[in-house]
Design a protein around this motif. Structure first.
Motif, PDB file in Angstrom:
ATOM      1  N   LYS A  84      54.749  30.938  42.844  1.00 37.11           N
ATOM      2  CA  LYS A  84      55.036  29.767  42.742  1.00 37.11           C
ATOM      3  C   LYS A  84      54.651  28.778  43.177  1.00 37.11           C
ATOM      4  CE  LYS A  84      60.091  30.975  44.727  1.00 37.11           C
ATOM      5  NZ  LYS A  84      61.196  31.107  45.250  1.00 37.11           N
ATOM      6  N   ASN A  85      53.280  28.332  43.888  1.00 35.80           N
ATOM      7  CA  ASN A  85      52.801  27.702  44.165  1.00 35.80           C
ATOM      8  C   ASN A  85      52.007  27.747  42.901  1.00 35.80           C
ATOM      9  OD1 ASN A  85      50.692  26.253  45.424  1.00 35.80           O
ATOM     10  ND2 ASN A  85      49.398  27.861  46.004  1.00 35.80           N
ATOM     11  N   PHE A  86      51.326  28.608  41.754  1.00 32.26           N
ATOM     12  CA  PHE A  86      51.033  28.472  40.622  1.00 32.26           C
ATOM     13  C   PHE A  86      51.545  27.619  40.027  1.00 32.26           C
ATOM     14  CE2 PHE A  86      48.969  31.489  37.276  1.00 32.26           C
ATOM     15  CZ  PHE A  86      48.153  30.218  37.211  1.00 32.26           C
ATOM     16  N   ILE A  87      53.353  27.629  39.525  1.00 32.79           N
ATOM     17  CA  ILE A  87      53.538  27.021  38.584  1.00 32.79           C
ATOM     18  C   ILE A  87      54.082  25.515  39.567  1.00 32.79           C
ATOM     19  CG2 ILE A  87      56.603  26.271  37.337  1.00 32.79           C
ATOM     20  CD1 ILE A  87      56.401  29.305  37.512  1.00 32.79           C
ATOM     21  N   TRP A  88      53.734  25.407  40.619  1.00 27.29           N
ATOM     22  CA  TRP A  88      54.269  23.922  40.901  1.00 27.29           C
ATOM     23  C   TRP A  88      53.308  23.166  40.772  1.00 27.29           C
ATOM     24  CZ3 TRP A  88      51.506  20.904  44.625  1.00 27.29           C
ATOM     25  CH2 TRP A  88      51.934  20.286  45.144  1.00 27.29           C
ATOM     26  N   THR A  89      51.544  23.318  40.818  1.00 32.61           N
ATOM     27  CA  THR A  89      50.546  22.954  40.971  1.00 32.61           C
ATOM     28  C   THR A  89      50.075  22.439  39.133  1.00 32.61           C
ATOM     29  OG1 THR A  89      50.153  24.303  42.497  1.00 32.61           O
ATOM     30  CG2 THR A  89      48.257  22.867  41.447  1.00 32.61           C
ATOM     31  N   ILE A  90      50.909  23.545  38.626  1.00 36.34           N
ATOM     32  CA  ILE A  90      50.829  23.489  36.661  1.00 36.34           C
ATOM     33  C   ILE A  90      51.741  21.847  36.546  1.00 36.34           C
ATOM     34  CG2 ILE A  90      51.016  24.580  34.990  1.00 36.34           C
ATOM     35  CD1 ILE A  90      50.491  27.050  35.173  1.00 36.34           C
ATOM     36  N   CYS A  91      52.881  22.352  37.383  1.00 35.15           N
ATOM     37  CA  CYS A  91      53.922  21.110  37.008  1.00 35.15           C
ATOM     38  C   CYS A  91      53.205  19.667  37.682  1.00 35.15           C
ATOM     39  CB  CYS A  91      55.486  21.457  37.866  1.00 35.15           C
ATOM     40  SG  CYS A  91      56.030  22.824  36.551  1.00 35.15           S
ATOM     41  N   LYS A  92      52.073  19.961  38.323  1.00 36.03           N
ATOM     42  CA  LYS A  92      51.743  18.438  39.137  1.00 36.03           C
ATOM     43  C   LYS A  92      50.361  17.729  38.239  1.00 36.03           C
ATOM     44  CE  LYS A  92      54.057  17.604  43.185  1.00 36.03           C
ATOM     45  NZ  LYS A  92      54.366  16.594  43.359  1.00 36.03           N
ATOM     46  N   SER A  93      50.194  19.211  37.008  1.00 37.82           N
ATOM     47  CA  SER A  93      49.096  17.823  36.644  1.00 37.82           C
ATOM     48  C   SER A  93      49.479  17.385  35.466  1.00 37.82           C
ATOM     49  CB  SER A  93      48.272  19.808  35.048  1.00 37.82           C
ATOM     50  OG  SER A  93      48.245  20.701  36.181  1.00 37.82           O
ATOM     51  N   GLU A  94      48.746  16.113  34.957  1.00 37.36           N
ATOM     52  CA  GLU A  94      49.061  15.043  34.173  1.00 37.36           C
ATOM     53  C   GLU A  94      48.157  14.863  32.441  1.00 37.36           C
ATOM     54  OE1 GLU A  94      48.628  11.685  36.551  1.00 37.36           O
ATOM     55  OE2 GLU A  94      50.108  12.411  38.090  1.00 37.36           O
ATOM     56  N   GLY A  95      47.133  16.031  32.776  1.00 33.45           N
ATOM     57  CA  GLY A  95      46.263  15.968  31.639  1.00 33.45           C
ATOM     58  C   GLY A  95      46.974  16.603  30.108  1.00 33.45           C
ATOM     59  N   SER A  96      45.922  16.634  29.280  1.00 31.93           N
ATOM     60  CA  SER A  96      46.576  16.606  27.746  1.00 31.93           C
ATOM     61  C   SER A  96      45.707  18.510  27.824  1.00 31.93           C
ATOM     62  CB  SER A  96      45.815  16.202  26.845  1.00 31.93           C
ATOM     63  OG  SER A  96      46.250  15.304  26.958  1.00 31.93           O
ATOM     64  N   TYR A  97      45.496  19.175  28.698  1.00 28.42           N
ATOM     65  CA  TYR A  97      45.193  20.058  28.794  1.00 28.42           C
ATOM     66  C   TYR A  97      44.921  20.380  29.913  1.00 28.42           C
ATOM     67  CZ  TYR A  97      43.072  18.672  23.784  1.00 28.42           C
ATOM     68  OH  TYR A  97      43.030  18.384  22.922  1.00 28.42           O
ATOM     69  N   ILE A  98      45.203  22.124  30.139  1.00 28.09           N
ATOM     70  CA  ILE A  98      45.113  22.341  31.524  1.00 28.09           C
ATOM     71  C   ILE A  98      44.200  23.729  31.431  1.00 28.09           C
ATOM     72  CG2 ILE A  98      46.081  24.167  33.552  1.00 28.09           C
ATOM     73  CD1 ILE A  98      48.506  22.320  32.136  1.00 28.09           C
ATOM     74  N   ALA A  99      42.944  23.717  32.319  1.00 30.30           N
ATOM     75  CA  ALA A  99      42.016  25.053  32.559  1.00 30.30           C
ATOM     76  C   ALA A  99      42.243  25.612  34.005  1.00 30.30           C
ATOM     77  CB  ALA A  99      40.958  24.349  32.663  1.00 30.30           C
ATOM     78  N   MET A 100      41.758  26.622  34.076  1.00 27.05           N
ATOM     79  CA  MET A 100      42.528  27.720  35.486  1.00 27.05           C
ATOM     80  C   MET A 100      41.029  27.999  36.085  1.00 27.05           C
ATOM     81  SD  MET A 100      45.658  27.297  35.296  1.00 27.05           S
ATOM     82  CE  MET A 100      47.828  28.157  34.499  1.00 27.05           C
ATOM     83  N   CYS A 101      41.560  27.742  37.446  1.00 24.86           N
ATOM     84  CA  CYS A 101      40.350  28.215  38.068  1.00 24.86           C
ATOM     85  C   CYS A 101      40.695  28.947  39.482  1.00 24.86           C
ATOM     86  CB  CYS A 101      38.924  27.721  38.060  1.00 24.86           C
ATOM     87  SG  CYS A 101      37.778  29.065  39.764  1.00 24.86           S
ATOM     88  N   GLU A 102      41.069  30.304  39.938  1.00 28.70           N
ATOM     89  CA  GLU A 102      41.262  30.313  41.306  1.00 28.70           C
ATOM     90  C   GLU A 102      40.631  30.002  42.423  1.00 28.70           C
ATOM     91  OE1 GLU A 102      43.823  34.112  41.169  1.00 28.70           O
ATOM     92  OE2 GLU A 102      45.728  33.676  39.540  1.00 28.70           O
ATOM     93  N   GLY A 103      41.064  30.087  43.845  1.00 28.83           N
ATOM     94  CA  GLY A 103      39.956  29.573  44.870  1.00 28.83           C
ATOM     95  C   GLY A 103      39.257  31.067  45.060  1.00 28.83           C
ATOM     96  N   ASP A 104      39.555  32.128  44.305  1.00 29.84           N
ATOM     97  CA  ASP A 104      38.041  32.481  44.263  1.00 29.84           C
ATOM     98  C   ASP A 104      37.211  32.765  43.394  1.00 29.84           C
ATOM     99  OD1 ASP A 104      40.345  34.280  43.909  1.00 29.84           O
ATOM    100  OD2 ASP A 104      40.695  35.799  44.852  1.00 29.84           O
ATOM    101  N   ASP A 105      37.173  32.344  42.744  1.00 26.99           N
ATOM    102  CA  ASP A 105      36.875  33.146  41.789  1.00 26.99           C
ATOM    103  C   ASP A 105      36.017  31.252  41.391  1.00 26.99           C
ATOM    104  OD1 ASP A 105      38.080  35.276  40.843  1.00 26.99           O
ATOM    105  OD2 ASP A 105      39.846  34.226  39.807  1.00 26.99           O
ATOM    106  N   TYR A 106      34.904  31.662  40.003  1.00 28.12           N
ATOM    107  CA  TYR A 106      34.063  30.171  39.989  1.00 28.12           C
ATOM    108  C   TYR A 106      33.655  30.152  38.312  1.00 28.12           C
ATOM    109  CZ  TYR A 106      30.120  33.586  40.746  1.00 28.12           C
ATOM    110  OH  TYR A 106      29.341  34.000  40.983  1.00 28.12           O
ATOM    111  N   TRP A 107      33.345  28.925  38.686  1.00 33.11           N
ATOM    112  CA  TRP A 107      32.761  28.942  36.248  1.00 33.11           C
ATOM    113  C   TRP A 107      30.861  28.752  36.817  1.00 33.11           C
ATOM    114  CZ3 TRP A 107      36.127  24.110  35.056  1.00 33.11           C
ATOM    115  CH2 TRP A 107      37.729  24.716  34.755  1.00 33.11           C
ATOM    116  N   THR A 108      31.013  29.127  35.329  1.00 34.50           N
ATOM    117  CA  THR A 108      28.738  29.356  35.653  1.00 34.50           C
ATOM    118  C   THR A 108      28.364  28.092  34.460  1.00 34.50           C
ATOM    119  OG1 THR A 108      29.342  31.620  34.036  1.00 34.50           O
ATOM    120  CG2 THR A 108      29.011  31.667  36.619  1.00 34.50           C
ATOM    121  N   ASP A 109      29.305  28.003  33.437  1.00 35.92           N
ATOM    122  CA  ASP A 109      28.746  27.219  32.220  1.00 35.92           C
ATOM    123  C   ASP A 109      28.829  26.005  32.848  1.00 35.92           C
ATOM    124  OD1 ASP A 109      27.795  25.893  29.528  1.00 35.92           O
ATOM    125  OD2 ASP A 109      27.917  27.634  28.814  1.00 35.92           O
ATOM    126  N   PRO A 110      28.149  24.849  32.622  1.00 39.27           N
ATOM    127  CA  PRO A 110      28.626  23.337  33.151  1.00 39.27           C
ATOM    128  C   PRO A 110      29.317  22.926  31.591  1.00 39.27           C
ATOM    129  CG  PRO A 110      26.295  23.208  32.661  1.00 39.27           C
ATOM    130  CD  PRO A 110      26.441  24.829  32.954  1.00 39.27           C
TER     131      PRO A 110
END
Length: 304
Positions: A84-110
């Motif tokens: 429910k939190n996942f979908i709720w947050t996605i529905c708050k998104s205003e961008g043309s594209y949506i990217a995902m990163c949960e709070g215990d993961d991270y991105w390495t490529d800028p």
């Protein structure tokens, strides 16, 4: 926190619960993105029982934010549950594209966001694009994931997703902000696979073979370190929900075929009484012919 005047190009959805040790690294991976458009980062803290909120507020108060990025932080005072939190947050998104990163993961490529946006702009037949990730174990060691090959790019279909199961890590995915979420998909204990399925109904899955993020395996993970019986039971629940959701007869058939394979993961002896009733319900919903296997397992035929 800086407020962007215009609609963002990309929304980054970051749900978090109990991630006090990892959330700074997750946020930093987003703030380090070099991108020719605007980014909004939505952090949705699902009433964490630890110091996640304090870590986030302190970090955001002291970390300069690039001018092309806006941060929107939601700290819920009642636990909604992961899906429910996942979908709720996605529905708050205003961008043309949506990217995902949960709070215990991270991105390495800028350049991750830029590369994925470029791909979707150039491949209109794809509604989603993903890439390879490294797996981080509790001792800090990193290992290459093996869900995808290293040296080629390709496109996949929802039929392959339905038949073979998940081949995308959440932190690797970006998709177009053009899908709706039926209420009956909130059944799931697993947030990403149903969302990939919805994307597959409107386009293909594109793939970039580069390693651009890290998926963390640790004791507090919702999925990664759980046993096969736990995974199997909850995966059958996901498949059962998708079978009820889709009207496509071929997809129903493929999902049921996958369920037959998933069933072999489950040790009947490891389930408590409530879980056994759940299993029985899923079997009747998915493929009654599995009942004979279940009876055999209960008698010890498959679990000596």
């Amino acid at each position: 926190m800086q407020k962007l005047k215009n609609r963002p190009d990309v929304s980054v959805v970051m749900i978090t619960w109990g991630h006090e040790k990892f959330i700074e690294q997750a946020i930093e991976g987003v703030l380090n993105q070099s991108f020719d458009g605007r980014i909004e980062l939505l952090i949705s803290n699902d009433c964490s029982p630890d110091n996640t909120n304090q870590v986030i507020t302190s970090y955001l108060a002291n970390r300069p934010v690039p001018p092309h990025i806006e941060i929107r932080y939601f700290n819920h005072n009642k636990n909604r549950g992961s899906m429910k939190n996942f979908i709720w947050t996605i529905c708050k998104s205003e961008g043309s594209y949506i990217a995902m990163c949960e709070g215990d993961d991270y991105w390495t490529d800028p350049e991750k966001i830029q590369k994925q946006v470029n791909f979707l702009r150039e491949n209109q037949d794809c509604n989603l694009v993903y890439h390879r990730v490294m797996l981080c174990h509790e001792d800090g060691s990193l290992k290459e994931e093996d869900l995808n090959t290293a040296n080629e790019s390709y496109k996949r279909s929802v039929e392959e997703l339905a038949e073979k199961g998940n081949f995308m890590h959440t932190a690797s995915v970006m998709f177009r902000n053009n899908i709706e979420f039926p209420e009956n998909l909130e059944f799931s204990h697993i947030g990403d696979y149903p969302i990939w399925f919805l994307n597959g109904e409107v386009g293909k899955f594109g793939y970039l073979p580069e390693f651009m993020g890290v998926y963390r395996l640790w004791g507090g993970s919702i999925w990664g370190t759980k046993g096969l019986s736990y995974k199997g039971l909850n995966w059958l629940g996901v498949l059962s929900g998708l079978v009820k959701y889709t009207r496509d007869k071929n997809l129903k058939k493929l999902l049921k075929l996958q369920a037959t394979n998933v069933f072999t993961w489950i040790s009947f002896r490891e389930l408590d009484r409530k879980q056994k009733f759940r299993l029985l319900r899923y079997i009747f919903q998915l493929k009654p012919s599995l009942l004979a296997q279940m009876v055999g397992k209960a008698m010890g035929k498959y679990n000596k």
